[in-house]
Design a protein around this motif. Structure first.
Motif, PDB file in Angstrom:
ATOM      1  N   GLU A  31      -0.528  -7.729  21.175  1.00  0.00           N
ATOM      2  CA  GLU A  31      -0.748  -6.641  20.421  1.00  0.00           C
ATOM      3  C   GLU A  31       0.588  -6.098  19.705  1.00  0.00           C
ATOM      4  N   ASN A  32       0.204  -5.756  18.173  1.00  0.00           N
ATOM      5  CA  ASN A  32       1.064  -5.252  17.397  1.00  0.00           C
ATOM      6  C   ASN A  32       0.528  -4.059  16.744  1.00  0.00           C
ATOM      7  N   LYS A  33       1.134  -2.682  17.061  1.00  0.00           N
ATOM      8  CA  LYS A  33       0.542  -1.591  16.281  1.00  0.00           C
ATOM      9  C   LYS A  33       1.316  -1.304  15.376  1.00  0.00           C
ATOM     10  N   VAL A  34       0.817  -1.202  14.063  1.00  0.00           N
ATOM     11  CA  VAL A  34       1.631  -0.925  12.894  1.00  0.00           C
ATOM     12  C   VAL A  34       1.050   0.581  12.391  1.00  0.00           C
ATOM     13  N   THR A  35       2.138   1.253  12.006  1.00  0.00           N
ATOM     14  CA  THR A  35       1.696   2.671  11.621  1.00  0.00           C
ATOM     15  C   THR A  35       1.484   2.576  10.189  1.00  0.00           C
ATOM     16  N   VAL A  36       0.548   3.335   9.674  1.00  0.00           N
ATOM     17  CA  VAL A  36       0.182   3.510   8.280  1.00  0.00           C
ATOM     18  C   VAL A  36       1.222   4.361   7.685  1.00  0.00           C
ATOM     19  N   ASN A  37       1.872   3.665   6.370  1.00  0.00           N
ATOM     20  CA  ASN A  37       2.681   4.432   5.629  1.00  0.00           C
ATOM     21  C   ASN A  37       2.445   4.122   4.165  1.00  0.00           C
ATOM     22  N   THR A  38       1.615   4.741   3.521  1.00  0.00           N
ATOM     23  CA  THR A  38       1.307   4.422   2.104  1.00  0.00           C
ATOM     24  C   THR A  38       1.279   5.526   1.095  1.00  0.00           C
ATOM     25  N   ASN A  39       1.001   5.556   0.036  1.00  0.00           N
ATOM     26  CA  ASN A  39       0.896   6.261  -0.990  1.00  0.00           C
ATOM     27  C   ASN A  39      -0.661   6.504  -1.417  1.00  0.00           C
ATOM     28  N   ILE A  40      -1.523   5.675  -0.810  1.00  0.00           N
ATOM     29  CA  ILE A  40      -2.783   5.576  -1.300  1.00  0.00           C
ATOM     30  C   ILE A  40      -3.550   6.698  -0.474  1.00  0.00           C
ATOM     31  N   THR A  41      -4.225   7.450  -1.309  1.00  0.00           N
ATOM     32  CA  THR A  41      -5.091   8.775  -0.891  1.00  0.00           C
ATOM     33  C   THR A  41      -6.391   8.611  -0.413  1.00  0.00           C
ATOM     34  N   ASP A  42      -7.022   7.328  -0.689  1.00  0.00           N
ATOM     35  CA  ASP A  42      -8.618   7.307  -0.520  1.00  0.00           C
ATOM     36  C   ASP A  42      -8.682   6.191   0.673  1.00  0.00           C
ATOM     37  N   LEU A  43      -9.683   6.611   1.710  1.00  0.00           N
ATOM     38  CA  LEU A  43      -9.578   5.653   2.785  1.00  0.00           C
ATOM     39  C   LEU A  43     -10.228   4.207   2.149  1.00  0.00           C
ATOM     40  N   ASN A  44     -11.478   4.344   1.653  1.00  0.00           N
ATOM     41  CA  ASN A  44     -12.145   3.072   1.135  1.00  0.00           C
ATOM     42  C   ASN A  44     -11.014   2.197   0.262  1.00  0.00           C
ATOM     43  N   GLU A  45     -10.111   2.883  -0.455  1.00  0.00           N
ATOM     44  CA  GLU A  45      -9.276   2.127  -1.151  1.00  0.00           C
ATOM     45  C   GLU A  45      -8.193   1.296  -0.412  1.00  0.00           C
ATOM     46  N   TYR A  46      -7.771   2.071   0.470  1.00  0.00           N
ATOM     47  CA  TYR A  46      -6.794   1.780   1.483  1.00  0.00           C
ATOM     48  C   TYR A  46      -7.311   0.174   2.212  1.00  0.00           C
ATOM     49  N   LEU A  47      -8.299   0.508   2.595  1.00  0.00           N
ATOM     50  CA  LEU A  47      -9.132  -0.548   3.375  1.00  0.00           C
ATOM     51  C   LEU A  47      -9.160  -1.841   2.528  1.00  0.00           C
ATOM     52  N   ARG A  48      -9.682  -1.723   1.276  1.00  0.00           N
ATOM     53  CA  ARG A  48      -9.502  -2.716   0.177  1.00  0.00           C
ATOM     54  C   ARG A  48      -8.569  -3.366   0.054  1.00  0.00           C
ATOM     55  N   HIS A  49      -7.194  -2.696  -0.089  1.00  0.00           N
ATOM     56  CA  HIS A  49      -5.978  -3.093  -0.429  1.00  0.00           C
ATOM     57  C   HIS A  49      -5.371  -3.881   0.907  1.00  0.00           C
TER      58      HIS A  49
END
Length: 953
Positions: free
Chosen positions: A850-868
């Motif tokens: 298992e590899n746990k990655v912490t989210v570190n982004t400038n995207i502000t919308d949840l759905n947009e981040y998932l699509r990205h």
């Protein structure tokens, strides 16, 4: 140009650690050594020439001392030597010494030994010098009349290659081979001759076929395969010829050779879309699947059947063959069975669904009796799911299926029982007329259920759908029977201390007798009289679950009892009976609560379960209309809504599939009339033989983007700086299991660079196939060097190295330019895939990395981040669109992908929008990746980290 790109006839394994021998030693061995020494020396010479050594001084030695020898091994090695040795001077003229070689081979072509004649003829196929071949032509022609078929068939091959390369040497080759073919009796010779005519003079090949078309079924399979190829090519180029040859293809479907039948069936479908042709081809495919023992063959032929089904006009024809397709289920391989069941399910219609269900029921019953095969449980699951789908699509069948499947609720395999339970739940909700039957069967098997998860589901179904008071009382009886004597705590303490009433001991007899000769427990008689047993394993099922500390089933039991009690109160008017029933339900709940709080179970009851049972007790004590409505109506509405949404999703996916299959034609598309089409314009269909050859060679053209140059430039990696003496850049082309590096090397100096060598090394699961050859670069000259790298698994790899070279005329040491690293992207091997929720959960539990990655982004919308994330990782979102719609500040989604090597990659995205930080706050959370291999998990995590950083930049 690398050795990998040249046409290669001879591959020789070269030991890399051995020291190359000197030319003087080799010369001595070739001149004076024994036969064995000469053989070894000749092998060393061949290896050295393959490694790039010239050795011009040994040519005359070999002609004088080795060429006259009659040893067969040496003659065979000489054929390899003459194939690879340079035969021309630097200005392109033939070496004088080759005249002597030519004379030696003219004698070998007249040798009495057929092996020497045949192998020499094979060698002549590889010669590219017309001056060498010209004196040999009379001897080659004479070999066509040799008594042995080995010589004759190689003579045909030699004539074909010479005619193809140098037509002027033998201009009458087609006529010569046609006459040879008419009189020839050997199958392999006829095959080679016919193959030559196909490629050299198709009209003559057709003339020959026309004369013997009625005898084709008597020919050998190798000749039949070539005939099928000819017919396909002729009809592909000239469709008006179809009627002439289609009868021949029909006859070849009855061939004794599986390969011929397979090719004939494929050709028949491409030549004709008539229902009779499609049916004959499909029948042929089904026979092949059943008769062939190799599972790979079965899967390939099954894929062809599935391709046939994809065509809208063929589907109707195949529907009549569903029962024949089901004969394939006799194969024990699970993958073959899975594909067969899916194909049968796609083809089933109201005309044949009844027969299909009968066959599948028989198969399900068979799996109950067979336990030795490891895939039996999985196969049973497949059958249950198929029957489930049939019943949903054809409701009339559900009544036949349910009694058989419900026997499997007591199955020891939880996955198969869970599938049955899911099917029963959907059937009882959708088909009102089947409810009495389902309830009756459920009550029959209830006491035999072994899995706590299935037990919970069965309790829920009984509580939700039992309506008549008789059924409600039956449920209560079954629950009491499954729970044993109450109160539980007192009864268990009595058993532990041995305080059992005398009359009960008399009834029970010796405790060992509770197990029959068959090894089963006599639970029914034991529980009906509420007799406790001393052995822990003799406990009733529900009590056993509770004593193991599984109190989630107790919460489910409380809900069920509440529902049936409220329904009993509504149906029965007698107040006394109402109170007795409600009191019994409350007694069961309190005794379970008491047990949970005691120290008897292995694990104490959780607070959630206590709260749930307490709530149910409160509801029963008050019996308010609002609670009655929630328990007995709202629950069912939720289930109904969930099933409706699921059905809509299935219909939507089926609609998308059918839209893909239906070829849409625009209103203004030009109509193509076959009679008016020029011969050179009939490119509407690709040549299937050519396509299959390209696929086998890995040369399939990928569809490029709108600007193919732009996509190529994106894959160019700069390896050195512009101010370096040697500039290098690489185009990285990933082709499934290997990577081709096309490295451009530019000499930016005014000196000639000698022995300019690209030295590469790899990190990760990559392997360099061959060492690139050294080059000489003139001042300001450039060259392309190609290197092949094999890939074995899905993980990020790094290719690094340097360019070393000598400067012409300089006395200094070798110069070296270090190259930048080339990073191989994991995304080239990962493809989106789908699996069921149960399979996802099973893999999630099994995979250890298992590899746990912490989210570190400038995207502000949840759905947009998932699509990205989906776009940057090539993964597919398994969570339905409806579950992700709306906004609640957080999101959880499951992602899945599979590599071309068959490795699975799972990811769980848990993200939230921190509203307290304002509307412009970026998304935060974690992504957990799981995979079977460490490299896959780490590489995918790195990719997500990199793509996040890019988006942030």
């Amino acid at each position: 140009m690398t050795a990998a790109e040249n046409v290669c006839y001879t591959l020789i394994n070269v030991p890399m650690d051995s020291e190359p021998p000197s030319e003087i030693c080799l010369k001595a061995d070739l001149e004076k050594g024994e036969i064995k020494a000469k053989t070894e020396a000749l092998k060393k010479v061949i290896i050295m020439i393959l490694n790039g050594e010239k050795l011009p001084g040994l040519l005359m030695t070999i002609i004088r001392f080795v060429l006259p020898l009659q040893d067969h091994t040496i003659k065979k090695l000489l054929l390899v030597f003459w194939e690879i040795v340079p035969k021309t001077t630097p200005d392109g003229k033939l070496l004088q010494e080759m005249i002597l070689v030519c004379d030696a081979y003219r004698k070998d072509l007249q040798h009495p030994n057929e092996f020497i004649r045949g192998s020499t003829l094979r060698f002549l196929c590889k010669l590219k010098e017309a001056e060498l071949l010209e004196p040999l032509m009379p001897a080659i022609r004479a070999c066509l009349e040799h008594r042995h078929s080995y010589v004759r068939r190689n003579a045909v091959l030699a004539i074909y290659t010479i005619y193809r390369n140098f037509e002027n040497l033998i201009p009458d080759a087609p006529e010569l081979i046609h006459d040879f073919l008419v009189n020839e009796k050997d199958a392999s010779c006829k095959r080679n001759a016919f193959m030559m005519l196909i490629h050299a003079d198709q009209d003559r090949a057709l003339d020959y076929l026309s004369t013997c078309i009625d005898q084709v079924h008597t020919f050998g399979d190798i000749l039949q395969l070539v005939i099928v190829e000819l017919i396909y090519k002729v009809c592909h180029a000239n469709p008006s010829e179809r009627a002439r040859f289609i009868r021949c293809i029909y006859n070849l479907l009855q061939s004794s050779s599986p390969a011929v039948k397979y090719e004939a069936a494929g050709t028949l479908v491409t030549l004709s879309s008539a229902p009779t042709a499609v049916k004959a081809a499909a029948q042929c495919y089904i026979d092949l699947i059943i008769k062939e023992s190799d599972n790979n063959v079965k899967l390939i032929v099954l894929d062809r059947l599935i391709e046939l089904k994809e065509h809208p006009t063929h589907e109707r024809v195949l529907q009549d063959l569903v029962m024949d397709v089901l004969r394939v289920l006799s194969t024990p391989d699970l993958e073959v069975r899975r594909k067969t069941l899916q194909l049968a399910l796609d083809l089933v219609s109201s005309r044949n669904v009844e027969e299909l269900v009968i066959v599948l029921k028989k198969e399900v019953i068979k799996t109950n009796n067979v336990t030795e095969h490891e895939d039996t449980d999985k196969y049973r699951q497949l059958l249950v799911r198929t029957l489930h789908s049939c019943s949903v699509r054809f409701p009339d069948m559900a009544a036949n299926v349910i009694p058989v499947l419900m026997e499997f609720l007591s199955d020891s395999n939880e996955a198969a029982a869970a599938d049955v339970l899911e099917f029963v739940r959907e059937a009882i909700q959708r088909f009102d007329n089947l409810r009495p039957l389902v309830i009756e069967k459920m009550l029959e098997v209830f006491h035999a259920i072994k899995s706590v998860k299935i037990y919970r589901g069965a309790l829920w179904i009984l509580g939700e759908y039992c309506n008549p008071k008789e059924d409600v009382q039956s449920v209560m009886t079954e629950v009491r029977r499954s729970l044993g004597e109450i109160p539980i705590v007192e009864n268990e303490i009595k058993k532990e201390t041995g305080e059992v009433k005398a009359e009960e001991e008399v009834c029970v007899g010796p405790t060992q007798k509770l197990v029959t000769e068959m090894g089963t427990y006599v639970t029914q008689s034991a529980l009906s009289s509420s007799r406790p047993s001393k052995k822990e394993e003799d406990r009733p099922p529900l009590r056993g679950f509770l004593m193991d500390g599984d109190f989630y089933v107790a919460a489910s039991l409380a809900t069920t009892l509440t529902k049936v009690a409220l329904r009993y109160v509504a149906n029965v008017q007698d107040k006394r009976k109402q109170n007795v029933f409600v009191a019994e339900a409350m007694l069961i709940m309190t005794t379970v609560l008491h047990l949970g709080k005691s120290s008897l179970p292995k694990k104490p009851i959780t607070d959630d379960d206590v709260e749930r049972i307490s709530l149910c007790l409160k509801v029963l004590s008050e019996c308010s209309p609002l609670m009655d409505d929630i328990f007995n109506k709202e629950c069912r509405k939720s289930l109904s809504h969930m099933l409706t949404v699921k059905l809509e999703e299935e219909k939507l996916s089926q609609k998308k599939e059918s839209e893909k299959r239906n070829v849409t034609v625009q209103a203004d598309d030009p109509i193509s009339f076959m009679q008016l089409t020029a011969k050179n314009e009939t490119t509407s269909k690709e040549d299937q033989f050519q396509l299959s050859l390209l696929v086998a060679m890995g040369n399939t053209q990928r569809k490029e983007a709108a600007d193919p140059l732009a996509t190529k430039l994106n894959k160019v990696t700069q390896l050195t700086g512009f101010s370096d003496p040697v500039y290098a850049e690489a185009y990285v082309h990933v082709n499934q299991y290997d990577i081709v590096l096309d490295v451009l090397v530019v000499n930016q100096t005014n000196d000639t660079l000698q022995n300019c060598t690209l030295e590469l090394a790899t990190l990760g699961d990559l392997k360099l196939v061959e060492k690139p050859s050294p080059l000489t670069l003139a001042p300001h000259d450039f060259a392309n060097i190609k290197a092949n790298v094999k890939v074995a698994s899905t993980e990020n790899g790094i290719i690094f190295g340097n360019i070393v070279y000598d400067v012409s005329g300089a006395a200094s040491d070798r110069n070296c330019v270090v190259l930048s690293d080339i990073h191989i992207d994991i995304m080239d091997y990962i493809q989106p895939a789908s699996c069921t929720d149960a399979e996802f959960r099973q893999m999630w539990a099994e995979f250890e990395w298992e590899n746990k990655v912490t989210v570190n982004t400038n995207i502000t919308d949840l759905n947009e981040y998932l699509r990205h994330i989906l776009g940057s990782t090539n993964m597919k979102c398994l969570t339905p669109e409806k579950a992700l719609s709306g906004f609640c500040g957080f999101m959880a989604a499951n992602l899945y992908a599979r590599s071309i090597f068959g490795e699975d990659a799972l990811a769980n995205v848990s993200i939230e929008k921190p509203i307290h930080l304002g509307p412009d706050a970026p998304v935060s959370g974690h992504i957990r990746i799981r995979a079977k291999s460490q490299g896959m998990a780490l590489s995918l995590g790195d990719k997500i980290n990199l793509s996040q950083k890019k988006s942030a930049a």
